[in-house]
Design a protein around this motif. Sequence first.
Motif, PDB file in Angstrom:
ATOM      1  N   ILE A 139     -75.909 -61.897  15.526  1.00 19.03           N
ATOM      2  CA  ILE A 139     -76.209 -62.465  16.728  1.00 19.03           C
ATOM      3  C   ILE A 139     -77.630 -62.863  16.435  1.00 19.03           C
ATOM      4  N   ALA A 140     -78.581 -64.003  16.261  1.00 18.06           N
ATOM      5  CA  ALA A 140     -79.919 -64.167  17.038  1.00 18.06           C
ATOM      6  C   ALA A 140     -79.627 -64.188  18.250  1.00 18.06           C
ATOM      7  N   ALA A 141     -80.766 -64.315  19.404  1.00 16.83           N
ATOM      8  CA  ALA A 141     -80.996 -63.596  20.597  1.00 16.83           C
ATOM      9  C   ALA A 141     -80.570 -65.374  20.699  1.00 16.83           C
ATOM     10  N   ARG A 142     -81.105 -66.568  20.461  1.00 21.42           N
ATOM     11  CA  ARG A 142     -81.090 -67.843  20.643  1.00 21.42           C
ATOM     12  C   ARG A 142     -79.360 -68.465  20.576  1.00 21.42           C
ATOM     13  N   GLU A 143     -78.992 -67.616  19.566  1.00 21.60           N
ATOM     14  CA  GLU A 143     -76.704 -67.719  19.213  1.00 21.60           C
ATOM     15  C   GLU A 143     -76.796 -67.507  19.777  1.00 21.60           C
ATOM     16  N   GLN A 144     -76.768 -66.353  20.772  1.00 19.94           N
ATOM     17  CA  GLN A 144     -75.126 -65.219  21.445  1.00 19.94           C
ATOM     18  C   GLN A 144     -74.824 -66.565  22.453  1.00 19.94           C
ATOM     19  N   GLY A 145     -75.232 -67.785  23.300  1.00 19.14           N
ATOM     20  CA  GLY A 145     -74.468 -68.774  23.554  1.00 19.14           C
ATOM     21  C   GLY A 145     -73.368 -68.679  22.222  1.00 19.14           C
ATOM     22  N   LEU A 146     -73.905 -70.029  21.755  1.00 19.50           N
ATOM     23  CA  LEU A 146     -72.461 -70.667  21.009  1.00 19.50           C
ATOM     24  C   LEU A 146     -71.823 -69.102  19.864  1.00 19.50           C
ATOM     25  N   ALA A 147     -72.112 -68.407  20.001  1.00 19.41           N
ATOM     26  CA  ALA A 147     -71.535 -67.129  19.669  1.00 19.41           C
ATOM     27  C   ALA A 147     -70.430 -66.586  20.914  1.00 19.41           C
ATOM     28  N   GLY A 148     -70.999 -66.818  21.602  1.00 20.73           N
ATOM     29  CA  GLY A 148     -70.119 -66.154  22.715  1.00 20.73           C
ATOM     30  C   GLY A 148     -69.604 -67.420  23.416  1.00 20.73           C
ATOM     31  N   GLY A 149     -69.329 -68.898  23.068  1.00 20.04           N
ATOM     32  CA  GLY A 149     -68.220 -69.840  23.138  1.00 20.04           C
ATOM     33  C   GLY A 149     -67.235 -70.152  22.192  1.00 20.04           C
ATOM     34  N   LEU A 150     -67.536 -69.024  20.879  1.00 23.14           N
ATOM     35  CA  LEU A 150     -66.880 -69.234  19.605  1.00 23.14           C
ATOM     36  C   LEU A 150     -65.428 -68.346  19.800  1.00 23.14           C
ATOM     37  N   ILE A 151     -66.011 -67.252  20.402  1.00 17.68           N
ATOM     38  CA  ILE A 151     -64.580 -66.370  20.657  1.00 17.68           C
ATOM     39  C   ILE A 151     -63.653 -66.606  21.780  1.00 17.68           C
ATOM     40  N   ASN A 152     -64.615 -67.360  22.613  1.00 18.30           N
ATOM     41  CA  ASN A 152     -63.696 -67.690  24.565  1.00 18.30           C
ATOM     42  C   ASN A 152     -62.788 -68.543  23.619  1.00 18.30           C
ATOM     43  N   SER A 153     -63.391 -69.201  22.454  1.00 17.95           N
ATOM     44  CA  SER A 153     -63.050 -70.636  22.423  1.00 17.95           C
ATOM     45  C   SER A 153     -60.883 -70.379  21.678  1.00 17.95           C
ATOM     46  N   SER A 154     -61.571 -69.128  20.698  1.00 12.17           N
ATOM     47  CA  SER A 154     -60.390 -69.258  19.827  1.00 12.17           C
ATOM     48  C   SER A 154     -59.270 -68.012  21.215  1.00 12.17           C
TER      49      SER A 154
END
Length: 505
Positions: A384-399
């Motif tokens: 995942i691009a660096a600019r969307e790492q926070g989004l990816a982290g939010g998704l997995i932690n939300s799950s």
Amino acid sequence: MPVPARTWGVLIVLCGAIFLEGIDVAMLNVALPAIRADLGVPTSMLSGVVSAYVLGYGGFVLLGGRAADLLGRRRMFLLWLGVFMAFSGLGGVANDGWVLLLARFVTGVAAGFMTPAGLSLITTSFPEGRDRNRALIIYGSTGAAGFALGLVFGGVLTTFGWRWVFFAPVLMSLVVLIAASLLIERAPAEERPAGGFDLAGAASVTGTMMLLVYGVVRLEHPSEGLPLTLAVFAAALGLLAAFVTVERRSPHPLVRLGIFRSAALVRANVMAVLLTASFFGFQFLVTLYLQELRGWSPMQTGLALLAAAADVVIAPTLTPWLVNRYGSAKVILGGLLSGLLAYVLFLGAGLDWTYAAMVPSMVLIALMFAFAYGPLMITATDGIAAREQGLAGGLINSSFQFGAALGVSMVTAVNVAALGGATTQEAGMTAFRTALAVPLAAALLASAVAATALLTRRPPRTTDVLVAGLPEEPTGHGQAGAGTTEHGQGGARHGEQPVSLHDRP
């Protein structure tokens, strides 16, 4: 290029934060009876104290991930760690139930912002490949150990007074906050993505997550207001549809929907929900079994579950070697199958079971977390691009968080329904075994999803881009190209175009 020692120091600090988040949740569960006895709060409010945290976390974690990308990961991590510390302290001095509810809700919100910021700090500090994999596995195992050890620490602290369950996280937060302020460097402003907040998207997704979690919590007592529960889920689906519409039209979406074209990311999040649903459902049932059916004390119960925390040793030592040797997908599948076997073995539990008979299941649970938790984080953020790492982290932690709420609510609903009005120990054991079907089914489904990663591998194509829906572009800061896929294969070097997350042969 070797990773600087300072970066490994940052990892230790972030591990301290995720351990704090895990242990905070588990310790409170042990202290609930003491809180009820001291403050005289009704059972419904006591359940709300637990649910308030889940509502705050689940409602704001996606917004937290995007805020980390837009406003700065260091800034968000430090700010919300401070809020976490302050409201943990408020819970410790509470003399009314509503104060506890407020404290736990805001603490959950703080964790929803803090956790994805911490995860994205790791994924943007370590280059993709072996070092990042090892860092994420250590990080994940530390969080899992917090959940397991929290029961033990909670039992110890409750003997000195339930307020220490709130004060201990304050002291831990202060240590982590000081260390993080010194070690985590400020990122250059130009590395943050352009654009503003998608306020409509933030409002709709936060409402969706909170309604979904609230609906799941209401499932614990299906006979109490079923029409309202169904209405809550209907409203959540309506807000979800509104969120999708908003994101499609927004010039700066909170969640770029194209990210879900990554099959690996979707699989990782589905497995994350099922993993924590199985574990937290099982943990809840075992706590009832040991304390209510066997008469064990909270301290004895915590010590009995201590073997399940063995992943804190296994994950940073054995798991990285297995991931590098066999790839994340096979390791995740092995972990989920270990959990499945653990639940099957516990179906034989009886009122005269010795602790020795329970140990195999506890060890297998440790293997499940050691082999699945960290590698799932790798799969969910890899490429995942660096600019969307926070989004990816939010998704997995939300799950992870949503799965925990779902698992506890489902096993409670099944256990209550199976028990009915019976009060005998034999009826309790029957209801216990019936409710065990929930974590067993969750582990079975998760294993099936994990197996699909092994059945759908194909050669990469130059048209496959890790961040689906975006034009191909050089990797940014914090990325060394596409590194390890679900099977642990090496990827492009820095500056080359990223390749597909699809499994390679």
